[in-house]
Structures are given as C-alpha cells and as structure tokens.
Design a protein around this motif. Sequence first.
Motif, PDB file in Angstrom:
ATOM      1  N   ASN A 186       0.824  -1.207   0.000  1.00 57.99           N
ATOM      2  CA  ASN A 186       0.000   0.000   0.000  1.00 57.99           C
ATOM      3  C   ASN A 186       0.858   1.257   0.000  1.00 57.99           C
ATOM      4  O   ASN A 186       0.524   2.254  -0.657  1.00 57.99           O
ATOM      5  N   SER A 187       1.968   1.209   0.753  1.00 58.28           N
ATOM      6  CA  SER A 187       2.858   2.367   0.778  1.00 58.28           C
ATOM      7  C   SER A 187       3.476   2.601  -0.588  1.00 58.28           C
ATOM      8  O   SER A 187       3.602   3.741  -1.049  1.00 58.28           O
ATOM      9  N   ARG A 188       3.864   1.509  -1.240  1.00 57.88           N
ATOM     10  CA  ARG A 188       4.433   1.640  -2.577  1.00 57.88           C
ATOM     11  C   ARG A 188       3.398   2.223  -3.548  1.00 57.88           C
ATOM     12  O   ARG A 188       3.687   3.114  -4.332  1.00 57.88           O
ATOM     13  N   ALA A 189       2.166   1.688  -3.446  1.00 56.40           N
ATOM     14  CA  ALA A 189       1.118   2.176  -4.345  1.00 56.40           C
ATOM     15  C   ALA A 189       0.788   3.638  -4.057  1.00 56.40           C
ATOM     16  O   ALA A 189       0.593   4.441  -4.980  1.00 56.40           O
ATOM     17  N   TYR A 190       0.765   3.975  -2.755  1.00 55.07           N
ATOM     18  CA  TYR A 190       0.443   5.358  -2.399  1.00 55.07           C
ATOM     19  C   TYR A 190       1.545   6.307  -2.855  1.00 55.07           C
ATOM     20  O   TYR A 190       1.275   7.389  -3.397  1.00 55.07           O
ATOM     21  N   SER A 191       2.806   5.875  -2.639  1.00 51.37           N
ATOM     22  CA  SER A 191       3.913   6.745  -3.052  1.00 51.37           C
ATOM     23  C   SER A 191       3.947   6.902  -4.568  1.00 51.37           C
ATOM     24  O   SER A 191       4.213   8.003  -5.086  1.00 51.37           O
ATOM     25  N   MET A 192       3.644   5.816  -5.284  1.00 46.40           N
ATOM     26  CA  MET A 192       3.596   5.915  -6.744  1.00 46.40           C
ATOM     27  C   MET A 192       2.463   6.821  -7.191  1.00 46.40           C
ATOM     28  O   MET A 192       2.595   7.586  -8.154  1.00 46.40           O
ATOM     29  N   GLN A 193       1.353   6.768  -6.479  1.00 50.65           N
ATOM     30  CA  GLN A 193       0.230   7.640  -6.820  1.00 50.65           C
ATOM     31  C   GLN A 193       0.599   9.105  -6.579  1.00 50.65           C
ATOM     32  O   GLN A 193       0.300   9.981  -7.411  1.00 50.65           O
ATOM     33  N   ILE A 194       1.249   9.361  -5.438  1.00 55.00           N
ATOM     34  CA  ILE A 194       1.655  10.730  -5.136  1.00 55.00           C
ATOM     35  C   ILE A 194       2.674  11.215  -6.163  1.00 55.00           C
ATOM     36  O   ILE A 194       2.573  12.336  -6.694  1.00 55.00           O
ATOM     37  N   MET A 195       3.656  10.358  -6.461  1.00 52.01           N
ATOM     38  CA  MET A 195       4.692  10.777  -7.407  1.00 52.01           C
ATOM     39  C   MET A 195       4.120  10.935  -8.818  1.00 52.01           C
ATOM     40  O   MET A 195       4.583  11.777  -9.586  1.00 52.01           O
ATOM     41  N   ASN A 196       3.125  10.144  -9.144  1.00 53.28           N
ATOM     42  CA  ASN A 196       2.501  10.307 -10.459  1.00 53.28           C
ATOM     43  C   ASN A 196       1.803  11.654 -10.555  1.00 53.28           C
ATOM     44  O   ASN A 196       1.838  12.311 -11.601  1.00 53.28           O
ATOM     45  N   GLN A 197       1.174  12.071  -9.440  1.00 54.44           N
ATOM     46  CA  GLN A 197       0.533  13.389  -9.454  1.00 54.44           C
ATOM     47  C   GLN A 197       1.584  14.492  -9.563  1.00 54.44           C
ATOM     48  O   GLN A 197       1.390  15.487 -10.283  1.00 54.44           O
ATOM     49  N   VAL A 198       2.699  14.311  -8.836  1.00 58.08           N
ATOM     50  CA  VAL A 198       3.789  15.282  -8.953  1.00 58.08           C
ATOM     51  C   VAL A 198       4.324  15.308 -10.379  1.00 58.08           C
ATOM     52  O   VAL A 198       4.610  16.373 -10.942  1.00 58.08           O
ATOM     53  N   LYS A 199       4.458  14.123 -10.971  1.00 64.87           N
ATOM     54  CA  LYS A 199       4.925  14.034 -12.354  1.00 64.87           C
ATOM     55  C   LYS A 199       3.999  14.798 -13.293  1.00 64.87           C
ATOM     56  O   LYS A 199       4.455  15.551 -14.168  1.00 64.87           O
ATOM     57  N   ILE A 200       2.701  14.627 -13.101  1.00 61.36           N
ATOM     58  CA  ILE A 200       1.734  15.330 -13.957  1.00 61.36           C
ATOM     59  C   ILE A 200       1.861  16.839 -13.772  1.00 61.36           C
ATOM     60  O   ILE A 200       1.872  17.610 -14.743  1.00 61.36           O
ATOM     61  N   ASN A 201       1.980  17.276 -12.499  1.00 58.60           N
ATOM     62  CA  ASN A 201       2.110  18.718 -12.243  1.00 58.60           C
ATOM     63  C   ASN A 201       3.398  19.283 -12.855  1.00 58.60           C
ATOM     64  O   ASN A 201       3.395  20.373 -13.438  1.00 58.60           O
ATOM     65  N   LEU A 202       4.500  18.511 -12.704  1.00 53.21           N
ATOM     66  CA  LEU A 202       5.759  18.970 -13.282  1.00 53.21           C
ATOM     67  C   LEU A 202       5.675  19.045 -14.802  1.00 53.21           C
ATOM     68  O   LEU A 202       6.140  20.015 -15.424  1.00 53.21           O
ATOM     69  N   GLU A 203       5.090  18.017 -15.395  1.00 54.30           N
ATOM     70  CA  GLU A 203       4.982  18.001 -16.845  1.00 54.30           C
ATOM     71  C   GLU A 203       4.127  19.155 -17.344  1.00 54.30           C
ATOM     72  O   GLU A 203       4.417  19.762 -18.377  1.00 54.30           O
ATOM     73  N   ASN A 204       3.043  19.444 -16.605  1.00 55.88           N
ATOM     74  CA  ASN A 204       2.207  20.583 -17.005  1.00 55.88           C
ATOM     75  C   ASN A 204       2.978  21.899 -16.900  1.00 55.88           C
ATOM     76  O   ASN A 204       2.878  22.773 -17.766  1.00 55.88           O
ATOM     77  N   THR A 205       3.777  22.010 -15.814  1.00 59.93           N
ATOM     78  CA  THR A 205       4.558  23.231 -15.639  1.00 59.93           C
ATOM     79  C   THR A 205       5.607  23.370 -16.744  1.00 59.93           C
ATOM     80  O   THR A 205       5.795  24.454 -17.319  1.00 59.93           O
TER      81      THR A 205
END
Length: 592
Positions: A41-60
């Motif tokens: 669950n921690s791995r999945a949660y961290s991947m979910q958080i990092m994916n959101q960060v990735k999306i925000n970075l890519e948009n920026t």
Amino acid sequence: MKRYISIRAKFITLFVLLITIPFLISGISTYNKFAEETEKNSRAYSMQIMNQVKINLENTIKDADRITVAPLYNEDVLRILEKHSYEEPGEEKLIPSAEITKMARVAASLTLDQPGIERMIFFTGDGIMYSVEEKLTQRYWNEKGNSWMQEVLDAEGRLVIIEPHETTYYKRSERVISAARALNHPATGQSIGVVKIDFNMKELEALLSEVWLSDNSQFYLTKDNGELLFPDELVNFPDTDPGDGTIDWNGQTYLYTTMHSKSTKVNIHGLIPMADLQRGGKEIVGFTILISVISLIIAYLLAIFTSERLVRPIRYLQSRMRRVKDGAFSERADLSLMNRDEIGQLAQGFNLMVTEVERLVKEVYETKLREREAELSALQSQINPHFLYNTLELVSMQALKERNLEISDIVASLGKMLRYTVDKQERPVQLKEEIRFVHAYLQIQLSRHGEKLSSEMYVDPSFESCLVPKLLLQPLVENALEHGMGNSGLTITIRASVLDQDLLLTVQDNGVGMPPQRLLEVREQMLCKPERDGSRPKFGDTLKGYAIKNIHHRIQLLYGVEYGLSVESDEASGTLWRIRLPLRWGELECTM
C-alpha cells in the motif's frame, strides 16, 4: 504395553494446543500479512503521489515550453533580438526605451496568470537583458557567472531544465530553478538570443511539499544526469538508482520507489524507512502475544474445571455403543443427559448413525426392487432407431435420382418416426401410436422395396387406446424385412386380439422362415438374460437376436414372467411372432 493416559489429561493438553498454536500462527501470519500489505500500500500510495507530482511537473514544463517558443512568432521580438545579435557582449550600450517597453509587454503577456513563473528574461547576443521587472534585474549580462548559458546554446533550440543555481543578473543574488531555450530565427536558423524562465520557488515548494509518505520519509527530484533539482537543501541522497524495492542506506533499510518523466527528463524518488512501515506490525505482534498468554491461562483453568463434566457424558455414550455393538440397534443415547456442545453433537450423531443403520437394513428389499427397475431401464435404453440415418441417405438418393413427389411421403413418414423416437421418456404408449410408428416405417420401406413388400394391419379401434411398451412392434417388422425377404416378395401382417383377458399382438410374414436349428437358437437367446454392460444397439442394426431378447425381457420385467414374446417359424410358411401383454387402458386393467 502403551502407557495409559486419561481422557481428562488429553482434554487439557488438547485445549492448550488448540488455543496456543492458532494464536501463534495467527500472530505470525497477521504480522507478515500486515507488513506485506503495508509495503504494497505504501508503494502504491507513493507511486500515486509521485505520479501526481509528475503530472504537475509536466504541465509546468509544458507551459514553460509553450511560453519560450511564443516569442519566435512575434515580429517585434524577432526584429529587436536580431538587431542585437551581431555584436559581442562588451561595453554598455544605450537601449531605446521603445525596445524595453515592447519586450516587457511581451514578457508580461506571456507570463500572465502563471503563478509558477517568477519572471521571464531575454538575453541578446550583445549582452543586453530585457525583463518585466527592470528595477530588480541588471540591464546587462556577461558570460561570467552564467555557466548555464553554454548548456542552453548547445541544446540548439530545445528547452533545457537548469538545476538550482545562483543568479548574477539580479540586483540581489537569488537561487532559482530555471528553464531556458536558445532562440533561433525561423527564417535563417541563426541564434538571435536566449529566453529564460525562472520558476517561483515558493510555488514550486508548495507544489512538492504536499508529498508526505511517512514521518522520516524523503522525497526528491533529479535530472537524468543525477543532478539534484529539489529540494535544494538536500545534500545526502543515494548516488545510485537501485530501482523499485528496498535499499540499505545510511545504516537503515528503505522502501525505494522511483518514477521517470520522459517529457521533462526528470526522475522522482521516494524513500520510506522500513522501520516506519513495521512500527504498526510490531504493536500488533505484542498485542497478539499478550492475548495468547491470557487465553492460555484461561484455557488451563477451563480445562481443569470442565474436564470431569466432559468425561461423564463420554462414558455414558461409550456404554450405549457397547449395547449397539452387541446387536441392540434400537438403543439410543438420552440427549437430555448431554450438554449442548461437541459431546452432545456426538451423541446426536450416534443416534442418527444407529437410526441410519436400522433404516439401511429395512431398505434391502426396496433396493432390490430399484435394481430391477434399473435393469428394466437399461434394457429399454438399448433400443435406438439408428436405421433412420440410413433412411435419410435413402431419401437423399431418391430425391437426386427420381425428382418426384414420392419424396414428400418419405420425409413425412420419417418426421413421424423422429417425433416418436426422440421422446426419451420411458413410459407406456397407446397402441395406436405404436401402430402409426410401424406404418410410417413401412411407408419408407415400401419406397425402398416397391411391389415386393406389402403390409396388412388388423387392429380393432377398441384396442387403439390400450397401453403397450414403446418400440415394441417395429423391431419385429424390421427383423422380418432383414431375414424374411425372398425373391417372391414379402407380406407382413399385424393383428391385435384378446386371449384370456390379455392383449395378443402378432407380427407374421410369409417370407423364407427359419430352419428348425435356427428357430431353436432364437428361442434359447430369448430365454437368456441380456448382458448389462451399458452398451446399446443402434436402432435399425441387424438384430441377430439382440432386440428380440430385449423385447422379451422388457415385457417380463414390466408385467411378470407370464407375459412375453414367443415365435413360430417354418421355411415354407414364414415366421409368426406373438406378444402377450396385460390388457390395460391408462392406470386400470381392462375387463372384457
């Protein structure tokens, strides 16, 4: 001799084991499962958080890419940059205010509603800078202190993400993360300047500070070359990328996750100490051990207290079993003396077992009757109208050969036979249904044999409702066709009459008949019990006594040994089959 151990001691030992072992297994399994699920669950949660960060970075970065390309489509910007691209940086020059205003307006319009961008700056080839906030930036720049410039120029117009660095073009030095692009003239391809965007560090920190994995977890961004992007103050992080999994670093084991953004060429890393993940599991293990110890103590006390009460009904049940062993199947345990527990259920099961044994003894006769019925069903199932496949082939050949309406009669007869034989219910049928079936069969055979075959049926209408076994007459008619047909033709006669309150059906032919020796063999086959190997002859096969034996035994199984099939034959006059059945309509016997 084996050592005697009382049942009371066995109960105490059993209770202790039944309580202790499951709790130990449960505790270990729960801890392992909890640790596994927590890590997953921690791995999945961290991947979910990092994916959101990735999306925000890519948009920026996409916004930055779009903004830095836009000046190439502005004629004023191209003209001003091209004007200052032919001279080397050197002495300060007088800059027309109109140029400053135009460039400032372009920068302001492109960065409007972009809170993540601190400011946009144009660098010309002759050392001039244009920015919206002229009061905060220098008017001129030089290569000293701007080492990032060469990396941007080497990219040949591609957007470059610049790691945290100190600026020299602000009036007050600041540490920023930037994105820059060399501007090449669309017509000539010549480099006419550089545009640089400094990101708002507070907005970037706010964007990335939302990431929380655990109290001691770390989260950071790096470029593909391993240079740190965020956080700037992080000075200690793994210098290699082990991939998703666990990593030993700084004396601890961490759950390591990483994600790569192809569009921004930025790697997102997460480190979660395994100690943080296992903290909850250790608490569960401690709690489980405590519960196990308490339960073990309670189990000892209850085992000692209740062992005597448990042994008493077992001894009583043992005495009842000895009575049954001696043959007293009417013996039952008194359930009122039993508790509502496993021993009581055992006594109830004992009563049910004795009752079942008694019932099985009484059912022996009924079982024999069922075996007789099963034998009857097996005999009936052996009659299978396989000859219909041959008839279909005949119909096909006749249609192709003759092309006349005769095929209509054949198909109609075949349809009647199919409807009659497809019904798998083993039930008596009315005599008229059996006669119709035989008539349909003869209609098809008439098409095959022509004038060589004729048939006569003498069945009084009053007998048409009598019940007879299904597929009773057709095998005898087929037998006459297979074995009685001679060169002079064949006539088959079917009669129904009453003999001594019984129904008498006869199938007679004027064919070649059977010699005495063959007639004796047929009669012996009829008296033999059919083999019960589960096989069934195909309907329409050459009979060779098999179907005749089936008919005879079917009748005897249904109605008794006084009924059945008999045969008379002479080589000069043909063969006569007699079928004797009880005269019945519906469920009632007929009285004449």
